[in-house]
Scaffold this motif. Structure first.
Motif, short mmCIF file in Angstrom:
data_model
loop_
_atom_site.label_atom_id
_atom_site.label_comp_id
_atom_site.label_asym_id
_atom_site.label_seq_id
_atom_site.Cartn_x
_atom_site.Cartn_y
_atom_site.Cartn_z
N THR A 164 30.73 71.56 38.31
CA THR A 164 30.98 70.56 39.35
C THR A 164 30.43 71.04 40.68
O THR A 164 29.80 70.27 41.41
N LEU A 171 27.51 69.22 42.84
CA LEU A 171 27.64 68.79 44.24
C LEU A 171 26.40 69.18 45.04
O LEU A 171 25.94 68.41 45.88
N TYR A 172 25.85 70.35 44.73
CA TYR A 172 24.59 70.74 45.38
C TYR A 172 23.44 69.84 44.91
O TYR A 172 22.67 69.33 45.73
N LEU A 180 23.48 66.91 43.83
CA LEU A 180 23.64 65.53 44.30
C LEU A 180 23.65 65.43 45.83
O LEU A 180 23.93 64.38 46.40
N ASP A 181 23.34 66.55 46.50
CA ASP A 181 23.24 66.62 47.97
C ASP A 181 24.56 66.38 48.70
O ASP A 181 24.56 65.94 49.85
N TYR A 182 25.69 66.68 48.05
CA TYR A 182 26.98 66.61 48.74
C TYR A 182 27.24 67.88 49.54
O TYR A 182 28.01 67.86 50.49
N ILE A 183 26.63 68.98 49.11
CA ILE A 183 26.69 70.22 49.87
C ILE A 183 25.25 70.71 50.08
O ILE A 183 24.37 70.44 49.26
N ASP A 184 25.03 71.40 51.21
CA ASP A 184 23.67 71.77 51.61
C ASP A 184 23.15 73.05 50.97
O ASP A 184 21.94 73.25 50.88
#
Length: 189
Positions: free
Chosen positions: A39, A43-44, A46-50
């Motif tokens: 997960t 998130l990375y 899917l560009d939710y975290i940089d």
């Protein structure tokens, strides 16, 4: 034979029951750890975290997670991994210690979820240095988790498949035995 384990819980020809909680809980714990790692990597992707944590290989994780292989499907490979690990965890907790003969369907789903995920993890690890000359620490961790789950899950699946084979030989309805409708093949004779 372990304490509190009756002889009818142990598959014929085995000296232990591969469906005991002591056999399955480690797999479930590893699967939940896999869900967390996958997960996070998703998130990375899917560009939710940089950025993504990478203690050993510089930009290796970014190289791997942004590769064409990681994004060949409509959703990132880490997201598929998270879903796979979640299926492993859920199918690992369903049923009791007799599930190898009372719920062969869930044991076989469990085995099919764990086995291919482990194979894909190994394949993706091989791709890292071969195709990209890079490594991803959390991807390697995820692969180790997948591989560690394979043996115990395959033991239980083998016990269920052997039970299904005995059902077929005793002329029981393999369909009913598979779904747990007819769990005592000895009653068929």
């Amino acid at each position: 034979m372990a304490k509190n384990e009756s002889i009818d819980q142990i598959p014929p020809g085995w000296d232990y029951n591969p469906a005991t909680w002591s056999q399955r809980i480690p797999i479930v714990i590893l699967a939940f750890l896999g869900v967390i790692i996958a997960t996070y990597l998703s998130l990375y992707q899917l560009d939710y975290i940089d950025t993504v944590w990478e203690p050993f290989f510089g930009d290796g994780s970014k190289t791997i997670l942004n590769s064409k292989v990681s994004n060949v499907l409509p959703i990132p490979d880490a997201a598929l991994g998270a879903i796979g690990y979640l299926v492993d965890a859920v199918t690992g907790v369903i049923g009791g210690t007799h599930r190898w003969k009372k719920m062969p369907w869930i044991v076989i789903v469990f085995g099919l979820a764990v086995g291919p995920l482990g194979f894909v993890s190994v394949l993706l690890v091989v791709f890292q240095p071969v195709l990209f000359s890079a490594w991803c620490t959390l991807c390697l961790g995820s692969a180790i988790i997948s591989i560690a789950m394979i043996g115990p899950a395959m033991d239980e699946m083998l016990a269920s498949l052997q039970y299904m084979q005995r059902a077929k030989r005793s002329e029981a309805s393999t369909w009913k035995v598979f779904w747990g409708v007819q769990s005592e093949i000895e009653k068929v004779k």
